[in-house]
Design an enzyme around this catalytic site. Structure first.
Site, PDB file in Angstrom:
ATOM      1  N   TYR A  46       0.810  -1.221   0.000  1.00 47.88           N
ATOM      2  CA  TYR A  46       0.000   0.000   0.000  1.00 47.88           C
ATOM      3  C   TYR A  46       0.845   1.273   0.000  1.00 47.88           C
ATOM      4  CZ  TYR A  46      -4.026  -2.967   1.143  1.00 47.88           C
ATOM      5  OH  TYR A  46      -5.014  -3.923   1.131  1.00 47.88           O
ATOM      6  N   LYS A  64       3.622 -15.010   2.531  1.00 49.91           N
ATOM      7  CA  LYS A  64       3.734 -15.868   1.349  1.00 49.91           C
ATOM      8  C   LYS A  64       5.221 -16.072   1.040  1.00 49.91           C
ATOM      9  CE  LYS A  64       1.133 -17.203  -1.431  1.00 49.91           C
ATOM     10  NZ  LYS A  64       0.664 -18.597  -1.664  1.00 49.91           N
ATOM     11  N   ASP A  66      -2.611 -17.781   2.258  1.00 45.89           N
ATOM     12  CA  ASP A  66      -3.764 -18.381   1.603  1.00 45.89           C
ATOM     13  C   ASP A  66      -4.300 -19.567   2.410  1.00 45.89           C
ATOM     14  OD1 ASP A  66      -1.386 -19.672   1.005  1.00 45.89           O
ATOM     15  OD2 ASP A  66      -1.948 -20.198  -1.036  1.00 45.89           O
ATOM     16  N   ASP A  88      -5.266  -6.947   5.779  1.00 50.19           N
ATOM     17  CA  ASP A  88      -6.493  -6.304   5.311  1.00 50.19           C
ATOM     18  C   ASP A  88      -7.532  -7.368   4.946  1.00 50.19           C
ATOM     19  OD1 ASP A  88      -8.330  -4.494   4.395  1.00 50.19           O
ATOM     20  OD2 ASP A  88      -7.065  -3.638   2.841  1.00 50.19           O
ATOM     21  N   ASP A 114     -10.902  -8.899   7.481  1.00 53.58           N
ATOM     22  CA  ASP A 114     -12.285  -8.798   7.008  1.00 53.58           C
ATOM     23  C   ASP A 114     -12.943 -10.178   6.976  1.00 53.58           C
ATOM     24  OD1 ASP A 114     -12.162  -6.099   6.760  1.00 53.58           O
ATOM     25  OD2 ASP A 114     -12.470  -6.010   4.605  1.00 53.58           O
TER      26      ASP A 114
END
Length: 368
Positions: free
Chosen positions: A145, A196, A229, A253, A257
């Site tokens: 970001y 990852k 993941d 993020d 959620d």
């Protein structure tokens, strides 16, 4: 350096349902001032789309300097379709990113707690989510970001290329990992770090630095590593295996959620964004519900204020060292739910539907 005022609370209601839920937080703060003789100094101003409409910018210099001297910033929500056509640098969300970056709010805490009274509101089976209590610690000022270079540029053959850079330094990783380990010591003493590392060098660095810090300073805390993941899958398969999840900005993020929906509604969950303490023990922090501005229900009086009110409970605990008051406010929320009061988003059979303000008033009545 602008000095932080220990009891100054800056309210930035923002857009959509932000002003409605922030009004209920303001009522709670005023109750503590009136009934418990606390001396919170409240200020209120514009941010996001509402600021753009009036000033042509989502965050004015004046509001930014107010934020610099505030111990607590209570944000409502920013953004909405109304501002989709605004140039990128002036979109409402840029205010949020600037506050996080410039105030050095590097650690985002997002609890995902399934209230016993609302087990059936989750889309997962009750036995999967009953008793759920996860804390996600998300790095907030680095990663994709904020990485450079970034942007959209023309390339050959009439095409365009979008570039965002995912980058982390050792110090950025270590400081947020330390927060996660310290919080785990106050909970079940377990941290799962997610990245990852199988396909990203920045993820490999993340894993190595977290492991190194653990081995040097936190051997008493149980640490394991999980690919992001796989974590996303495990959150819906067996969420109660998690205690503290440590992860970077992008994956945090997404995972937070996802975790929030295990509880039944985005309207229930708070968040805290914390900076480092200075030599005087002072710390800047921003607190906000994790739901968005929900423009489709704005002005209808049906928004759930619980996430905003619980965000203030987090402020009482982390910024103001008022643990007893934080516990009282959290208990008041539980008792209002025990009485069967529900806003529209969590309404179920045999419960009583109440408005935004009625829920706020009910929680305050339980504080009495």
């Amino acid at each position: 350096m602008i000095k932080v005022k220990k009891r100054k609370v800056l309210l930035l209601p923002g857009d959509g349902i932000g002003p409605e839920v922030t009004t209920e937080v303001k009522k709670v703060i005023n109750w503590f001032n009136d009934k418990k003789s606390l001396d919170f100094e409240i200020d209120e101003d514009l941010v996001g789309g509402s600021s753009f409409d009036k000033h042509g910018t989502p965050l004015t210099d004046e509001v930014f300097y107010k934020a610099l001297e505030s111990a607590v910033i209570m944000l409502g929500a920013v953004g909405g379709p109304k501002w989709d056509g605004v140039e990128f640098s002036k979109k409402p969300e840029r205010a949020l990113l600037k506050l996080r970056k410039e105030l050095k709010l590097f650690a985002n805490l997002r609890p995902a707690i399934c209230f016993e009274q609302l087990v059936n509101a989750s889309t997962l089976k009750p036995e999967i989510v009953s008793g759920l209590d996860i804390l996600i610690v998300r790095e907030l000022t680095g990663g994709v970001y904020f990485g450079e270079p970034r942007g959209i540029k023309p390339i050959e053959n009439g095409e365009r290329k979008g570039v965002n850079t995912h980058t982390y330094t050792s110090s950025e990783i270590i400081r947020v990992a330390r927060i996660a380990f310290d919080l785990a010591r106050k909970r079940s003493n377990r941290v799962i770090s997610c990245e990852k590392s199988n396909v990203m060098e920045a993820g490999q660095l993340w894993k190595e630095e977290v492991q190194s810090l653990h081995d040097k300073e936190y051997k008493d805390v149980e640490l394991s590593h999980m690919l992001a993941d796989n974590c996303a899958m495990q959150l819906v398969r067996n969420p109660k295996q998690f205690d503290v999840i440590l992860t970077d900005n992008l994956f945090g993020d997404m995972l937070s959620d996802e975790a929030s929906m295990l509880t039944g509604s985005l309207g229930l969950l708070p968040s805290a964004s914390l900076g480092a303490k200075n030599k005087d023990g002072e710390m800047r922090a921003m607190y906000e519900p994790i739901h968005g501005s929900a423009p489709d229900i704005a002005g209808k009086g049906v928004a759930n204020p619980i996430a905003s009110i619980l965000s203030f409970a987090m402020a009482l605990r982390y910024s103001l060292d008022l643990d007893k008051e934080a516990e009282a406010l959290e208990k008041a929320v539980q008792e209002a739910l025990n009485d069967g009061l529900r806003t529209k988003d969590i309404m179920s059979d045999k419960m009583k539907e109440v408005s935004t303000s009625q829920m706020g008033d009910a929680i305050i009545s339980k504080l009495q």
